[in-house]
Each structure stands twice: as structure tokens, then as C-alpha cells.
Design an enzyme around this catalytic site. Structure first.
Site, mmCIF file in Angstrom:
data_model
loop_
_atom_site.group_PDB
_atom_site.id
_atom_site.type_symbol
_atom_site.label_atom_id
_atom_site.label_comp_id
_atom_site.label_asym_id
_atom_site.label_seq_id
_atom_site.Cartn_x
_atom_site.Cartn_y
_atom_site.Cartn_z
ATOM 1 N N ASP A 1 0.837 -1.196 0.000
ATOM 2 C CA ASP A 1 0.000 0.000 0.000
ATOM 3 C C ASP A 1 0.877 1.254 0.000
ATOM 4 O O ASP A 1 1.977 1.261 0.563
ATOM 5 C CB ASP A 1 -0.898 -0.016 1.234
ATOM 6 C CG ASP A 1 -1.990 1.038 1.186
ATOM 7 O OD1 ASP A 1 -2.671 1.134 0.152
ATOM 8 O OD2 ASP A 1 -2.152 1.763 2.171
ATOM 9 N N GLU B 1 1.018 -0.156 -4.931
ATOM 10 C CA GLU B 1 0.075 0.931 -5.180
ATOM 11 C C GLU B 1 0.859 2.225 -5.412
ATOM 12 O O GLU B 1 1.432 2.799 -4.490
ATOM 13 C CB GLU B 1 -0.869 1.111 -3.989
ATOM 14 C CG GLU B 1 -1.931 2.183 -4.264
ATOM 15 C CD GLU B 1 -2.619 2.670 -3.009
ATOM 16 O OE1 GLU B 1 -3.842 2.903 -3.073
ATOM 17 O OE2 GLU B 1 -1.947 2.844 -1.978
#
Length: 366
Positions: A90, A116
């Protein structure tokens, strides 16, 4: 990491504060950029700030230090030891690609990574910086796909792709962040959402990622939970669970995707507007019709071996124990998929269906 200076108690019962996780991380293991009065990121055009300040008050681990890299690697290796095969990283944009590479180098065995990294026009940190570490989420894909379905023509999909290399792009119609924004298709778009997912799973660009989510009335609303905040067991299509991965169209098109893997797009056809069809080698064939009326009076040339095929867009391929014969039937022209796929749609290619998909290996015996 953690957000807010008040601290709290973790799910396993351990206490923590913003910069003190007893026995693991202390103040010196976090970045303190000294900007903007509260260490938060303000300027996304400043690489240093994006990667050394805090994202919405989230304490930012100093991944440039050997100690932090080692602690993260210990945790990931523990997961690998119990059978985990990959990780989603993330907010990778907020870590230099070199830091991620250094942590990856400490893993005990190879693992699939996807990162991400949200593209921002004109920003100095770009998704392509991270492809050396593994795959990267391609956020432009969902918006561009929605634009074609909502305001342009499906015929434009003939050359559909994004800037990231196909073998490094993880593509998706929507995710937990974008479905709470605008410009993408979500479960609320019903049939059009189903068609967009079918296109994604049938197309050659990228590695597709399927969404599974729940109804929400505000962006911060969590999943169905108990009064103490524990998420309740999922029962699809009830209690706000939308379970997009269980929609017949999407679930069956995952099988289609796996069956046609490695084949090229063949036999492309379009009507210049919102009806398209194409094959994947001699393994599968997809027809999508987003026009206001049914496609009638035409046939499609495919490279599939001769036979009668299961339309996996609207029906489930019968198991080996099913009767050898199955009576063909048709679905009403103009009907569209819903969030809980009906069971009455047939596993034969309806001649007036707005969309259909068939793949080799799922021929019907007649």
C-alpha cells in the site's frame, strides 16, 4: 503505520502511541520531515516531501534504515513461512523504489509483489519507477475504461492499453478507494459494470484484479459489523455485501481469462459504435453490445473449433455429472445482468443476447 497522536490498542491487545510501538518501533524509526507545521504532505510535486513526510497523519516508517527494513522483512518472511505467496504494498509512492527493493532482497524466497503507485499528472514520482520491484496498480485503467463505456464508443477499445508495460500492470475497474470517488464504474452501474469487467477479463492488457465489496452510504462507512466493531461473516447479496466476485458474469469470465491466457486477439469486429466482438486465438470469443437494441441478423466468424458452446456470460457450464443433452433456450433480448445474477439464464448462446462469451473446452453435447 498508525494515524493520530492519541494512540490506542491493537487487535491483539498491545498498546501503542503514534511513534512508540513497544519492542518494535520507537521515535527514531520514523521520518520527521519538519515541514508544514505537522509533518504532513502538502506538495505532491516535491519528491522529498511525498516520501519523507506523513500521509494524512500516518506515522511514516524510515524505510531507508537497515533496522526498519529488517523488521519488515522478518514479518514478511514469517508470512511466507506459513504459505503466503505474495503481497500488496500500500502507498508505495511514499517509499522510494530503492527502499522496497532493499526489503525485497531480504525475503527468504521469491514472492509476488504488486505496488500501489497512483499516477498524478506532472508529479515527479511515477508508476514506472517501481516496475523493477514487481507489478504496479494501473489507476488510469479504470477511469479510461469507464470513459469509453459512459461517454465514448466501445469500438475505441480495439487498441485499449495504458502506459505501463502489460506484463507489469495490474488493472481493475474499481477498488475500495476509487469506488468512493468519481469517474469509474462500480457495482451501482449493474449491467454496464458487468460488461466492463468482462472486457477486462477477456482483453490482453495487464493482470486483472476483481473487486469484492459492500454497500456504503458514506465514504467512511465500514463493512457490516457488530456493535463492537468486528466485521460479520460475509453472506453474499445480503446485509450490504455485494460480492462482485460472485456475480455470474465476473466469476465465469475469470475462467474465460484463464482459459485464453497467452493467446492473441483475433477476428475483431465492431459496428463503429457500441457493439464489438473479438476472439482470443482458438480458445474463446466475446461479444459485447452496449447499444439500445439487440444485435440481429448477423453471425460472427471465430477461430473456435466447430461445436456448440456454453455462453459463460449468462450461464454456468454444467459439471461432468450433468445430462449429456441440454435443451437450448434463449434469454429475453435487452435484459441486463444485475448485482445478484439470475439463475435462469441459459448456458447456450442466445441469438439476440446483448453480450455473450464462449471458450474452448466448454462445448455442449447435443
Amino acid at each position: 503505520m498508525t494515524g493520530g497522536s492519541s494512540g490506542g490498542v491493537g487487535s491483539a491487545g498491545s498498546s501503542y502511541t503514534h511513534y512508540d510501538h513497544p519492542g518494535i518501533y520507537q521515535n527514531q524509526d520514523f521520518h520527521h520531515c519538519g515541514r508544514n507545521g505537522n509533518d504532513d504532505i502538502v506538495n505532491y510535486n516535491d519528491r522529498y516531501e511525498v516520501q519523507n513526510c506523513e500521509l494524512v497523519d500516518l506515522a511514516d516508517l524510515a524505510t531507508d534504515t537497515d533496522y526498519v527494513r529488517g523488521r519488515i522483512a522478518v514479518y514478511l518472511n514469517d508470512l511466507l513461512s506459513i504459505g503466503v505467496d505474495g503481497f500488496r504494498l500500500d502507498a508505495s509512492k511514499h517509499m522510494p523504489a530503492a527502499d522496497i527493493a532493499a526489503i525485497k532482497a531480504k525475503l527468504s524466497r521469491p514472492a509476488y509483489l504488486y505496488q500501489e503507485v497512483i499516477y498524478g499528472a506532472g508529479e515527479p514520482i511515477t508508476p514506472d519507477e517501481y516496475v523493477g520491484n514487481g507489478d504496479v496498480l494501473e489507476f488510469r485503467y479504470g477511469k479510461d475504461l469507464a470513459k469509453i463505456f459512459d461517454t465514448e464508443r466501445l469500438a475505441y477499445l480495439r487498441t485499449f492499453a495504458e502506459p505501463l508495460p502489460s506484463d507489469r500492470a495490474v488493472v481493475f475497474t474499481d477498488n475500495h478507494d476509487t469506488q468512493r470517488g468519481s469517474g469509474v464504474l462500480t457495482f451501482r452501474d449493474n449491467g454496464r459494470y458487468a460488461m466492463a469487467n468482462a472486457l477486462m477479463l477477456a482483453w490482453t492488457y495487464g493482470t486483472p484484479k476483481v473487486m469484492s465489496s459492500y454497500e456504503f452510504s458514506s465514504n467512511d462507512e465500514g463493512p457490516p459489523s457488530t456493535s463492537t466493531g468486528q466485521t460479520v461473516d460475509t453472506t453474499c447479496f445480503t446485509n450490504r455485501w455485494r460480492c462482485e466476485h460472485e456475480w455470474r458474469v465476473i466469476a465465469n469470465m475469470v475462467g474465460f481469462h484463464n482459459a485464453v491466457r497467452g493467446t492473441a486477439v483475433t477476428e475483431w469486429w465492431d459496428n463503429g459504435n457500441d457493439a464489438i466482438a473479438f476472439g482470443r486465438g482458438n480458445k474463446g470469443y466475446l461479444v459485447l453490445n452496449d447499444e439500445s437494441s439487440a444485435l440481429t441478423g448477423r453471425s460472427f466468424h471465430t477461430n473456435l473449433p466447430a461445436g456448440v458452446y456454453c455462453d459463460v456470460f449468462h450461464g454456468d457450464y454444467p459439471p461432468a455429472t450433468a445430462p449429456a443433452r441440454r435443451t437450448p433456450s434463449t434469454r429475453p433480448a435487452g435484459s441486463t445482468p444485475t448485482s445478484q445474477p439470475p439463475t435462469a439464464w441459459p448456458c447456450t448462446p442466445p441469438p439476440k443476447s446483448p453480450e455473450a462469451a464462449a471458450r474452448a473446452g466448454q462445448r455442449m453435447l447435443t
